[in-house]
Scaffold this active site. Sequence first.
Site, PDB file in Angstrom:
ATOM      1  N   ARG A 218     -35.766 103.693   4.374  1.00 55.76           N
ATOM      2  CA  ARG A 218     -35.947 102.686   3.475  1.00 55.76           C
ATOM      3  C   ARG A 218     -35.569 101.326   4.161  1.00 55.76           C
ATOM      4  O   ARG A 218     -34.291 101.321   4.651  1.00 55.76           O
ATOM      5  CB  ARG A 218     -35.567 102.776   2.081  1.00 55.76           C
ATOM      6  CG  ARG A 218     -36.258 103.576   1.139  1.00 55.76           C
ATOM      7  CD  ARG A 218     -37.677 103.451   0.949  1.00 55.76           C
ATOM      8  NE  ARG A 218     -38.476 104.042   0.100  1.00 55.76           N
ATOM      9  CZ  ARG A 218     -39.178 105.335   0.643  1.00 55.76           C
ATOM     10  NH1 ARG A 218     -39.254 105.532   1.574  1.00 55.76           N
ATOM     11  NH2 ARG A 218     -39.797 106.000  -0.463  1.00 55.76           N
ATOM     12  N   GLU A 246     -42.023  95.471   2.512  1.00 55.59           N
ATOM     13  CA  GLU A 246     -43.360  95.810   2.824  1.00 55.59           C
ATOM     14  C   GLU A 246     -44.726  95.452   2.334  1.00 55.59           C
ATOM     15  O   GLU A 246     -44.253  95.358   1.038  1.00 55.59           O
ATOM     16  CB  GLU A 246     -43.239  97.526   3.117  1.00 55.59           C
ATOM     17  CG  GLU A 246     -42.365  97.977   3.892  1.00 55.59           C
ATOM     18  CD  GLU A 246     -42.296  99.535   3.874  1.00 55.59           C
ATOM     19  OE1 GLU A 246     -43.099 100.035   3.290  1.00 55.59           O
ATOM     20  OE2 GLU A 246     -41.336 100.091   4.681  1.00 55.59           O
ATOM     21  N   HIS A 264     -44.774 102.312   8.373  1.00 49.60           N
ATOM     22  CA  HIS A 264     -44.355 103.258   7.228  1.00 49.60           C
ATOM     23  C   HIS A 264     -45.011 104.727   7.501  1.00 49.60           C
ATOM     24  O   HIS A 264     -45.809 104.869   6.589  1.00 49.60           O
ATOM     25  CB  HIS A 264     -44.330 102.673   5.985  1.00 49.60           C
ATOM     26  CG  HIS A 264     -43.487 103.455   4.897  1.00 49.60           C
ATOM     27  ND1 HIS A 264     -42.719 102.825   3.759  1.00 49.60           N
ATOM     28  CD2 HIS A 264     -42.944 104.967   4.826  1.00 49.60           C
ATOM     29  CE1 HIS A 264     -42.163 103.675   3.394  1.00 49.60           C
ATOM     30  NE2 HIS A 264     -42.265 105.011   3.856  1.00 49.60           N
TER      31      HIS A 264
HETATM   32  C1  DGY Z   1     -41.725 109.117   1.140  1.00 50.83           C
HETATM   33  O1  DGY Z   1     -42.108 110.099   1.131  1.00 50.83           O
HETATM   34  O2  DGY Z   1     -40.707 108.596   0.431  1.00 50.83           O
HETATM   35  C2  DGY Z   1     -42.271 108.527   2.161  1.00 50.83           C
HETATM   36  O3  DGY Z   1     -41.794 107.326   2.465  1.00 50.83           O
HETATM   37  C3  DGY Z   1     -43.716 108.143   1.782  1.00 50.83           C
HETATM   38  O4  DGY Z   1     -44.584 108.239   2.981  1.00 50.83           O
END
Ligand code: DGY
Length: 299
Positions: A218, A246, A264
């Site tokens: 993240r 984002e 992402h």
């Molecule tokens: C998640 O599963 O948290 C990913 O970031 C989504 O693609």
Amino acid sequence: MKILATRRYPGPAWDELSDVEVIPLADVSAPRSGVEALIVANEPVPLELLPELRIVANFGVGYDRIDVAALAAAGVTVTNTPGVLDAATADLTFALILAVRRRIVEGDRLVRSGRWRGSYADAFLGQEVTGSTLGIVGLGRIGAAVARRARGFDVRLLYAQRRSAETEIAEYRELDDLLRESDVVTLHVPRTPETEGLIDARRLALLRDGATLINTARGEIVDEDALVRELVAGRISAGLDVFAHEPDVPADLFGLPNVILTPHIGSASVQAREAMTRVVVDNLLAFERGTPVPTPVAA
Ligand code: DGY
């Protein structure tokens, strides 16, 4: 059970759901009666617009944008999709490690520009991943999948983790020591109040000159402004799949050769995304039957 979904999610399991309305949450402006289930991809849930909501099935393992405590207080069950996207995310992590260390995207741009004049002994030198030190921050399912891939590259593996994990695949280090000792640092912790800003300006400064930071977790885990400063200075390199705001990405990064930016896509393989839909559907069907949901999120 009437279901609202913020988009159509991929894979054959989707067709097992009946009574689904696909609509982005931004288009839900007035309260909707009768909606008992919501499928989102880590999006804030507008409880005030869905007064009869009983379950939120998150398409993804991370649910940091969903207020799970507030939903639990309102009696709403929340589920996610752990496990099925570990391989896809670990593959992308390794792709970024190799691409940054061997300057693959930079090379691709040169060839496409038509300005490539031949292969010279001292041009486009990168760093070998083989024999380097790889520091994994967060040795959970995805971190461990990265560690397994790293074995084939004969790397020295270090890991940092809040609670020490019993493992023989990597050597434990305090986070600051891991940052000082690694050639490549890759982040695999969830975003929580404890991990937000974990890699701040002080910790970024601990990275070795020429080190690479990989983030497929993240954006908020890193102080993005401080990271941009380090990258603009050219002291380190990075492979970034996630960003703090984002889909906005700091424009200062766009012209830099020492950073690779992806949108992402950690879990964006056909296999992972179809399996994620399968888990979402299994949770909803179990809930509808009144049996325990397979992958609940603890409040
Ligand atoms: C998640 O599963 O948290 C990913 O970031 C989504 O693609």
